[in-house]
Design a protein around this motif. Structure first.
Motif, PDB file in Angstrom:
ATOM      1  N   TYR A 198      48.503 -40.933   0.981  1.00 41.88           N
ATOM      2  CA  TYR A 198      48.735 -40.533   2.372  1.00 41.88           C
ATOM      3  C   TYR A 198      48.444 -41.694   3.318  1.00 41.88           C
ATOM      4  O   TYR A 198      49.215 -41.979   4.246  1.00 41.88           O
ATOM      5  CB  TYR A 198      47.853 -39.324   2.709  1.00 41.88           C
ATOM      6  N   ASN A 199      47.341 -42.394   3.093  1.00 38.93           N
ATOM      7  CA  ASN A 199      46.990 -43.509   3.972  1.00 38.93           C
ATOM      8  C   ASN A 199      47.912 -44.702   3.773  1.00 38.93           C
ATOM      9  O   ASN A 199      48.204 -45.431   4.730  1.00 38.93           O
ATOM     10  CB  ASN A 199      45.523 -43.886   3.773  1.00 38.93           C
ATOM     11  N   CYS A 200      48.382 -44.888   2.559  1.00 38.70           N
ATOM     12  CA  CYS A 200      49.370 -45.940   2.311  1.00 38.70           C
ATOM     13  C   CYS A 200      50.659 -45.626   3.082  1.00 38.70           C
ATOM     14  O   CYS A 200      51.272 -46.508   3.688  1.00 38.70           O
ATOM     15  CB  CYS A 200      49.640 -46.022   0.807  1.00 38.70           C
ATOM     16  N   ALA A 201      51.045 -44.337   3.102  1.00 42.34           N
ATOM     17  CA  ALA A 201      52.242 -43.918   3.831  1.00 42.34           C
ATOM     18  C   ALA A 201      52.053 -44.058   5.344  1.00 42.34           C
ATOM     19  O   ALA A 201      53.010 -44.366   6.072  1.00 42.34           O
ATOM     20  CB  ALA A 201      52.594 -42.474   3.474  1.00 42.34           C
ATOM     21  N   ARG A 202      50.838 -43.844   5.836  1.00 40.92           N
ATOM     22  CA  ARG A 202      50.572 -44.023   7.269  1.00 40.92           C
ATOM     23  C   ARG A 202      50.834 -45.468   7.691  1.00 40.92           C
ATOM     24  O   ARG A 202      51.353 -45.737   8.781  1.00 40.92           O
ATOM     25  CB  ARG A 202      49.124 -43.647   7.598  1.00 40.92           C
ATOM     26  N   THR A 234      32.449 -52.044 -22.969  1.00 42.68           N
ATOM     27  CA  THR A 234      32.553 -51.280 -21.730  1.00 42.68           C
ATOM     28  C   THR A 234      33.441 -52.041 -20.761  1.00 42.68           C
ATOM     29  O   THR A 234      33.300 -53.254 -20.602  1.00 42.68           O
ATOM     30  CB  THR A 234      31.152 -51.088 -21.106  1.00 42.68           C
ATOM     31  N   ALA A 235      34.367 -51.332 -20.141  1.00 45.15           N
ATOM     32  CA  ALA A 235      35.210 -51.924 -19.096  1.00 45.15           C
ATOM     33  C   ALA A 235      34.870 -51.248 -17.768  1.00 45.15           C
ATOM     34  O   ALA A 235      34.299 -50.162 -17.743  1.00 45.15           O
ATOM     35  CB  ALA A 235      36.681 -51.738 -19.431  1.00 45.15           C
ATOM     36  N   ASN A 236      35.232 -51.914 -16.682  1.00 46.40           N
ATOM     37  CA  ASN A 236      34.937 -51.380 -15.351  1.00 46.40           C
ATOM     38  C   ASN A 236      36.219 -51.050 -14.595  1.00 46.40           C
ATOM     39  O   ASN A 236      36.338 -51.314 -13.394  1.00 46.40           O
ATOM     40  CB  ASN A 236      34.099 -52.394 -14.554  1.00 46.40           C
ATOM     41  N   THR A 237      37.174 -50.474 -15.294  1.00 46.01           N
ATOM     42  CA  THR A 237      38.473 -50.188 -14.688  1.00 46.01           C
ATOM     43  C   THR A 237      38.381 -49.190 -13.534  1.00 46.01           C
ATOM     44  O   THR A 237      39.242 -49.182 -12.656  1.00 46.01           O
ATOM     45  CB  THR A 237      39.434 -49.631 -15.748  1.00 46.01           C
ATOM     46  N   GLU A 238      37.334 -48.357 -13.514  1.00 44.58           N
ATOM     47  CA  GLU A 238      37.204 -47.367 -12.431  1.00 44.58           C
ATOM     48  C   GLU A 238      37.025 -48.034 -11.074  1.00 44.58           C
ATOM     49  O   GLU A 238      37.194 -47.398 -10.019  1.00 44.58           O
ATOM     50  CB  GLU A 238      36.040 -46.408 -12.705  1.00 44.58           C
ATOM     51  N   MET A 239      36.703 -49.341 -11.074  1.00 40.32           N
ATOM     52  CA  MET A 239      36.503 -50.062  -9.816  1.00 40.32           C
ATOM     53  C   MET A 239      37.727 -49.989  -8.914  1.00 40.32           C
ATOM     54  O   MET A 239      37.595 -49.939  -7.687  1.00 40.32           O
ATOM     55  CB  MET A 239      36.201 -51.542 -10.102  1.00 40.32           C
ATOM     56  N   VAL A 240      38.923 -49.990  -9.506  1.00 41.66           N
ATOM     57  CA  VAL A 240      40.146 -50.021  -8.698  1.00 41.66           C
ATOM     58  C   VAL A 240      40.322 -48.711  -7.935  1.00 41.66           C
ATOM     59  O   VAL A 240      40.586 -48.707  -6.725  1.00 41.66           O
ATOM     60  CB  VAL A 240      41.380 -50.329  -9.571  1.00 41.66           C
ATOM     61  N   CYS A 241      40.190 -47.576  -8.632  1.00 39.58           N
ATOM     62  CA  CYS A 241      40.316 -46.279  -7.950  1.00 39.58           C
ATOM     63  C   CYS A 241      39.232 -46.116  -6.886  1.00 39.58           C
ATOM     64  O   CYS A 241      39.508 -45.650  -5.769  1.00 39.58           O
ATOM     65  CB  CYS A 241      40.241 -45.139  -8.960  1.00 39.58           C
ATOM     66  N   LYS A 242      38.006 -46.487  -7.222  1.00 39.53           N
ATOM     67  CA  LYS A 242      36.921 -46.357  -6.248  1.00 39.53           C
ATOM     68  C   LYS A 242      37.152 -47.256  -5.036  1.00 39.53           C
ATOM     69  O   LYS A 242      36.883 -46.869  -3.889  1.00 39.53           O
ATOM     70  CB  LYS A 242      35.582 -46.698  -6.918  1.00 39.53           C
ATOM     71  N   PHE A 243      37.661 -48.459  -5.282  1.00 36.15           N
ATOM     72  CA  PHE A 243      37.995 -49.388  -4.203  1.00 36.15           C
ATOM     73  C   PHE A 243      39.049 -48.782  -3.282  1.00 36.15           C
ATOM     74  O   PHE A 243      38.927 -48.814  -2.053  1.00 36.15           O
ATOM     75  CB  PHE A 243      38.489 -50.706  -4.814  1.00 36.15           C
ATOM     76  N   LEU A 244      40.097 -48.208  -3.879  1.00 40.33           N
ATOM     77  CA  LEU A 244      41.187 -47.616  -3.088  1.00 40.33           C
ATOM     78  C   LEU A 244      40.704 -46.408  -2.282  1.00 40.33           C
ATOM     79  O   LEU A 244      41.127 -46.203  -1.139  1.00 40.33           O
ATOM     80  CB  LEU A 244      42.340 -47.216  -4.000  1.00 40.33           C
ATOM     81  N   ILE A 245      39.836 -45.600  -2.880  1.00 40.36           N
ATOM     82  CA  ILE A 245      39.307 -44.424  -2.174  1.00 40.36           C
ATOM     83  C   ILE A 245      38.476 -44.866  -0.969  1.00 40.36           C
ATOM     84  O   ILE A 245      38.639 -44.354   0.142  1.00 40.36           O
ATOM     85  CB  ILE A 245      38.476 -43.556  -3.139  1.00 40.36           C
ATOM     86  N   GLN A 246      37.597 -45.845  -1.180  1.00 36.08           N
ATOM     87  CA  GLN A 246      36.744 -46.320  -0.086  1.00 36.08           C
ATOM     88  C   GLN A 246      37.567 -47.018   0.988  1.00 36.08           C
ATOM     89  O   GLN A 246      37.325 -46.835   2.197  1.00 36.08           O
ATOM     90  CB  GLN A 246      35.676 -47.268  -0.645  1.00 36.08           C
ATOM     91  N   SER A 299      41.299 -45.014   7.329  1.00 37.40           N
ATOM     92  CA  SER A 299      41.580 -43.769   8.048  1.00 37.40           C
ATOM     93  C   SER A 299      40.683 -43.639   9.278  1.00 37.40           C
ATOM     94  O   SER A 299      41.138 -43.269  10.361  1.00 37.40           O
ATOM     95  CB  SER A 299      41.388 -42.573   7.108  1.00 37.40           C
ATOM     96  N   SER A 300      39.406 -43.958   9.105  1.00 34.66           N
ATOM     97  CA  SER A 300      38.463 -43.896  10.220  1.00 34.66           C
ATOM     98  C   SER A 300      38.881 -44.857  11.339  1.00 34.66           C
ATOM     99  O   SER A 300      38.882 -44.496  12.527  1.00 34.66           O
ATOM    100  CB  SER A 300      37.060 -44.242   9.715  1.00 34.66           C
ATOM    101  N   TYR A 301      39.258 -46.070  10.963  1.00 35.67           N
ATOM    102  CA  TYR A 301      39.710 -47.068  11.948  1.00 35.67           C
ATOM    103  C   TYR A 301      40.996 -46.623  12.631  1.00 35.67           C
ATOM    104  O   TYR A 301      41.123 -46.671  13.864  1.00 35.67           O
ATOM    105  CB  TYR A 301      39.916 -48.415  11.241  1.00 35.67           C
ATOM    106  N   TYR A 302      41.951 -46.148  11.862  1.00 35.48           N
ATOM    107  CA  TYR A 302      43.278 -45.798  12.379  1.00 35.48           C
ATOM    108  C   TYR A 302      43.204 -44.585  13.315  1.00 35.48           C
ATOM    109  O   TYR A 302      43.950 -44.485  14.287  1.00 35.48           O
ATOM    110  CB  TYR A 302      44.215 -45.517  11.206  1.00 35.48           C
ATOM    111  N   ASN A 303      42.287 -43.671  13.003  1.00 31.42           N
ATOM    112  CA  ASN A 303      42.109 -42.502  13.869  1.00 31.42           C
ATOM    113  C   ASN A 303      41.435 -42.870  15.193  1.00 31.42           C
ATOM    114  O   ASN A 303      41.584 -42.168  16.192  1.00 31.42           O
ATOM    115  CB  ASN A 303      41.261 -41.434  13.171  1.00 31.42           C
ATOM    116  N   ARG A 304      40.712 -43.974  15.197  1.00 29.02           N
ATOM    117  CA  ARG A 304      39.918 -44.367  16.356  1.00 29.02           C
ATOM    118  C   ARG A 304      40.647 -45.373  17.258  1.00 29.02           C
ATOM    119  O   ARG A 304      40.440 -45.406  18.467  1.00 29.02           O
ATOM    120  CB  ARG A 304      38.605 -44.981  15.845  1.00 29.02           C
ATOM    121  N   VAL A 305      41.508 -46.188  16.656  1.00 29.55           N
ATOM    122  CA  VAL A 305      42.126 -47.301  17.384  1.00 29.55           C
ATOM    123  C   VAL A 305      43.633 -47.067  17.526  1.00 29.55           C
ATOM    124  O   VAL A 305      44.311 -46.728  16.556  1.00 29.55           O
ATOM    125  CB  VAL A 305      41.869 -48.637  16.643  1.00 29.55           C
TER     126      VAL A 305
END
Length: 554
Positions: A416-420, A487-499, A505-511
């Motif tokens: 959704y945010n990518c589409a925004r 052990t791999a740290n592949t979850e970093m990408v999804c967590k990065f994208l979520i954050q 979203s917070s910035y875009y809603n404010r500015v």
């Protein structure tokens, strides 16, 4: 021109070097509250341990403020505070260095040097795939994309079977090869049988009186436990004992052998010309750096059996490269009956459709939305499976659709945010065509001192700057400290994208990015568009590692 792309790792190295503590004294700040006052901090406890009385000498303070070098961000100043030594960067200069160069897409480097074989035994299942089998498959698919982005060649094994899993893999956009080895594979199986006949670990299967009949396809039995003890191997299940060797197991090993050979032979088309007996001599000089078995915890025992069988039949150096990347269990709650992977996909798709109709009304029933809902479904499932560390359990609540369709932790929220962002740039472009706004000037001409809103620095400092390092760390396959598990740290990408999505979203809603068309506001608007264009590029690059295309509308 010789400044190079600024990076956090290079800046931290330079800061710690200036403080005389290369092992790491400074830490990067990431929270909005602390970033109002500082960008890096050498904590008070660390200063007390490093310097007499915890006071940083004046000459060292001077060295910190005059930092420079390739990839190093310039320091505005540093000061002693109760929390420690606070360091603040020259922020307009950091914006200029990262955003002020002409935007040139950086293609993935061509494969060179080490190559990796990723093996996913879940695809060998004769029965339909279940959600627990999707987890290692999606992980292997994601890891392959991450490795390729780092210039590592990847071979995926096994080839997709003619029937069965192809449709659900296509729906989930899992990119997996389907070609088979043909005559070369048969030759490899024949050679493995000969090796089996020569192995001291192998023995004929004798039918004990009154015992159940052995399966027809059993060739012989192999004593794994004694081999493990003789070789001093560690990390294997202590219950491994005798393995009944079948034609299917030899076929699995033959496919792995061929994948290793393809890492060595520069022209895979010429592969059938190589006889299997040439393999060991070729693989001694192979550029294959790892053979990674990506397995569910339920498949781990069987894969350890195959690992040992391969070591027994082919004592070449490449079989010692085997590593096991084990996925934790996938617990499905509220199933009325065991659910297949295809049913799971259709269920999440129906939930995504229902949520879209609720939010957008009749629009979501338009044919153009079919592709959008398919993409949102794939995003929901991939984030559900991949945003948790692979060794941890995940729980799929089939009746609770909110995890997939709502909230800030879902793949749908990221899309959704990518589409925004796509909508923002489309709106701007149409306004330029109408003459409302002038075209954006070239990047070197922009005034980045206009970027003073705290959300703008947050986007640059927490996401744009560290993004290359996030991809690099997510693709790392560190050797096991002992044993065979990695052990791999592949979850970093999804967590990065979520954050990133939450902070964007917070910035875009404010500015209000596209403000009133007054000339005195254009400098700030252009700088913000340049910043958000870089954010959009990061979204696209990260989503590409998940085989998710950016959406132009939601």
């Amino acid at each position: 021109a010789g400044e190079g792309r600024p990076g956090l790792a290079a800046t931290l190295r330079a800061l710690n070097g200036a403080l005389g503590r290369p092992e790491g004294l400074c830490v990067k700040e990431s929270g909005a509250r602390n970033l109002r006052h500082r960008d890096f901090l050498a904590p008070r406890a660390a200063l007390n341990a490093a310097f007499s009385g915890g006071q940083v000498p004046a000459d060292i303070m001077s060295g910190v403020t005059s930092l420079g070098g390739p990839g190093v961000l310039e320091v505005r100043g540093c000061q002693e505070t109760p929390a420690g030594l606070a360091v603040q960067l020259r922020r307009p200069e950091a914006f200029r260095r990262l955003l002020g160069s002409p935007s040139v897409p950086s293609p993935s480097p061509p494969p060179s040097g080490p190559r990796v074989v990723l093996h996913c035994p879940a695809l060998r299942r004769p029965a339909a795939l279940r959600p627990r089998h999707l987890r290692p498959l999606l992980l292997a698919d994601h890891l392959a994309q991450l490795l390729r982005a780092q210039g590592v060649g990847v071979r995926l094994v096994p080839a997709l079977p003619e029937e069965g899993s192809r449709e659900v893999l296509r729906q989930l956009r899992i990119d997996w090869p389907s070609s088979s080895g043909g005559l070369a594979l048969l030759d490899a199986i024949s050679a493995l049988k000969q090796a089996l006949g020569r192995s001291p670990c192998a023995a004929a299967c004798e039918q004990a009186p009154g015992a159940a009949a052995l399966p027809e396809d059993v060739i012989c039995k192999v004593h794994l436990k004694s081999f493990v003890e003789e070789q001093g191997l560690v990390g294997y299940d202590p219950n491994l004992d005798v393995l009944l060797v079948t034609e299917e197991k030899l076929r699995s090993l033959a496919e792995l052998q061929q994948a290793v050979l393809q890492c060595t032979v520069s022209d895979p088309v010429a592969l059938p010309a190589f006889r299997f007996r040439d393999l060991i001599s070729f693989c001694q000089g192979s550029c294959c750096s790892s053979i990674v078995h990506v397995v569910s915890c339920e498949e781990e025992f069987q894969q350890q059996q195959l690992d040992l069988l391969w070591r027994i039949l082919d004592p070449g150096a490449h079989t010692a490269l085997q590593k096991h990347l084990v996925c934790g269990p996938v617990k499905v709650t509220n199933p009325s009956s065991p659910i297949g992977a295809d049913q799971y996909f259709q269920l999440r798709k129906h939930q995504m459709y229902e949520a879209s109709v609720m939010k957008y009304g009749e629009l979501a029933e338009d044919e153009a939305w079919t592709e959008v809902i398919d993409t949102l479904t794939v995003a929901a499932i991939r984030f559900e499976m991949l945003s948790t560390a692979h060794r941890s359990q995940i729980t799929l609540d089939l009746e609770d659709s909110s995890i997939s369709t709502k909230g800030t932790k879902s793949g749908a929220f990221v899309m959704y945010n990518c589409a925004r962002l796509a909508t923002l740039f489309d709106t701007y472009q149409r306004a330029v065509e109408r003459g409302t706004y002038p075209p954006r000037p070239p990047a070197p001409e922009l005034n980045f001192s206009c970027l003073r809103e705290e959300g703008e620095w947050l986007l640059l400092f927490n996401y744009l700057l560290p993004f290359p390092e996030v991809l690099q760390q997510a693709a790392q396959l560190p050797p096991p400290s002992k044993g065979i598990r990695i052990t791999a740290n592949t979850e970093m990408v999804c967590k990065f994208l979520i954050q990133l999505s939450m902070d964007f979203s917070s910035y875009y809603n404010r500015v209000h990015v596209l403000g009133e068309p007054f000339p005195h506001l254009f400098d700030q608007m252009f700088a913000r568009l340049q910043l958000l264009g870089a954010v959009r590029d990061v979204f696209h690059s990260a989503l590409a590692t998940l085989h998710l295309p950016p959406l132009s509308q939601i």
